[in-house]
Scaffold this active site. Structure first.
Site, PDB file in Angstrom:
ATOM      1  N   ARG A 167       0.793  -1.085  -0.078  1.00  0.00           N
ATOM      2  CA  ARG A 167       0.161   0.015   0.013  1.00  0.00           C
ATOM      3  C   ARG A 167       0.869   1.466  -0.027  1.00  0.00           C
ATOM      4  NH1 ARG A 167      -1.700   2.728   4.399  1.00  0.00           N
ATOM      5  NH2 ARG A 167      -1.499   0.753   5.894  1.00  0.00           N
ATOM      6  N   TYR A 180     -16.813  13.450 -17.107  1.00  0.00           N
ATOM      7  CA  TYR A 180     -17.348  12.302 -16.699  1.00  0.00           C
ATOM      8  C   TYR A 180     -18.145  12.357 -15.361  1.00  0.00           C
ATOM      9  CZ  TYR A 180     -16.657   7.154 -15.416  1.00  0.00           C
ATOM     10  OH  TYR A 180     -16.792   5.878 -15.156  1.00  0.00           O
ATOM     11  N   ASP A 184      -8.072  16.216 -16.185  1.00  0.00           N
ATOM     12  CA  ASP A 184      -8.258  14.576 -16.397  1.00  0.00           C
ATOM     13  C   ASP A 184      -7.684  14.543 -18.016  1.00  0.00           C
ATOM     14  OD1 ASP A 184      -9.251  12.319 -17.459  1.00  0.00           O
ATOM     15  OD2 ASP A 184     -11.066  12.529 -16.202  1.00  0.00           O
ATOM     16  N   LYS A 240      -8.412   3.391 -19.818  1.00  0.00           N
ATOM     17  CA  LYS A 240      -8.598   3.544 -21.044  1.00  0.00           C
ATOM     18  C   LYS A 240      -7.408   3.388 -22.108  1.00  0.00           C
ATOM     19  CE  LYS A 240     -12.584   4.732 -19.449  1.00  0.00           C
ATOM     20  NZ  LYS A 240     -12.399   4.472 -18.124  1.00  0.00           N
TER      21      LYS A 240
END
Length: 395
Positions: free
Chosen positions: A58, A111, A183, A208
């Protein structure tokens, strides 16, 4: 591995990589949750920061590090922070840069979940937000409040393909001491570099274009400077949105062909856009490469290519959109974008079915709007597929 002087395609292969002790030709998957210490002092030095190394995945992992450093170099940023999904990246940016009483300005056609998580969850903790057409610089200036702390831009916007001038928007924001996050999912660092244009933070849904094969979800944040990086990194560690090493391995593999995939897809997209522009069933089309696109000049200066995302409107509206969806056979009827497969979706009946008519219209999402993500199939086959489906519409 220092690769700053290499060209973009060479960086796709070599940026961020290192030679492991066995000489592996590709980045190994360190599929472990924790790392052992040589002795007590070694553990203490790692936790205190006196020595560099790995403690717990992590916090950091060698496989994930390669991906983070690779994307940071591609974006000309300081360091990257890889996360489990694109929305984990969005939420981590919000959590890091906004607090109770702060205000954010964002792109109206952003989005959907990026807006939804702000209005549904962050609003509960006293964070305010305004959604506007960020391509309108006068409106952007007027929307600034004394408590505005973040300008969150998506360009091209999803699904309207509206462009925001990153340089001008960043100049306005910085005059008011506002941080700028872009973004960059629709373009990838191959076609657009927001940090070079004035942004402070850039993020991607790795799902993507960067991964490009529709087989993982992931997100990444790249910060321009060390201070911002450290703030966002600490948030990710505490919130636990880290990427898994196997995810990172898959994205490292996928990104190596980024430019090849985009070059093929955007060449086909131009041909498809020209076909759609002349089809009588199509009312309008938005593709940055068309001379008829109202922001074509901005696309030429801000982007190094026009991409492979097309939005177009059908004359038959809602029912025409559904008919088209039901009659394409080569394009896959699915959400997401940026993969080797061509994907098609109808926002009014699918992704935005639950959005009010007023909000859809405010974001320029009409009933006949279709979003088309061009893949790497042959352009002739995709055009034939669209033509057969369009012929089914009674406009």
């Amino acid at each position: 591995m220092k690769t700053k002087k290499l060209g973009f395609n060479s960086k796709l292969i070599h940026a961020g990589t290192y030679r492991d002790e066995f000489g592996s030709a590709v980045t190994p998957i360190y599929q472990t949750s924790t790392f052992s210490f040589k002795n007590a002092q070694h553990g203490a030095d790692l936790f205190s920061g006196k020595e560099k190394g790995y403690i717990y995945t992590r916090i950091g992992n060698p496989t994930i590090d390669v991906l983070e450093n690779k994307i940071a170099e591609l974006e000309n940023g300081y360091r990257g922070i890889a996360l489990a999904s694109g929305m984990a990246a969005v939420s981590t940016v919000y959590m890091s840069l906004l607090k109770q009483g702060d205000h954010m300005i964002s792109t109206g056609a952003v989005y959907g979940p990026s807006r939804g998580v702000m209005e549904t969850h962050f609003s509960k903790f006293g964070v305010e937000s305004t959604y506007i057409d960020t391509s309108d610089t006068e409106l952007l200036e007027k929307s600034v409040r004394p408590n505005t702390k973040l300008l969150y831009i998506e360009t091209p916007a999803n699904p309207t393909i509206r462009l925001t001038d990153i340089r001008k928007a960043s100049e306005i924001a910085h005059r008011h001491n506002i941080l700028v996050c872009v973004d960059n999912t629709f373009c990838s660092p191959y076609l657009q570099k927001p940090l070079d244009l004035g942004a402070d933070v850039v993020l991607h849904s790795l799902t993507k274009f960067i991964n490009g094969h529709a087989d993982i979800v992931g997100g990444i944040i790249v910060a321009k400077d060390p201070d911002l990086y450290n703030i966002i990194r600490k948030t990710m560690i505490y919130m636990g949105g880290n990427m898994d090493p196997h995810q990172a391995f898959m994205v490292i593999r996928g990104v190596k062909t980024l430019s090849l995939r985009i070059d093929k897809a955007q060449a086909s997209a131009m041909r498809i856009a020209e076909y759609l522009e002349n089809n009588p069933k199509v009312e309008w089309i938005k593709y940055p490469g068309l001379e008829s696109f109202e922001q074509n000049e901005l696309a030429k200066t801000q982007m190094s290519g026009f991409g492979s995302m097309i939005s177009f409107g059908l004359k038959g509206g809602y029912e025409a959109g559904k008919t088209l969806m039901d009659n394409v056979h080569l394009a896959t009827l699915a959400v997401s974008l940026g993969g080797v497969e061509t994907l098609i979706q109808h926002p009014a009946s699918m992704t935005h079915a639950g959005v009010s008519k007023e909000d859809k219209l405010a974001a320029h999402i009409t009933d006949g709007l279709v979003r088309y993500s061009v893949g790497i199939e042959d352009a002739e086959d995709l055009i034939h597929d669209l033509e057969n489906a369009l012929n089914k519409i009674n406009a």
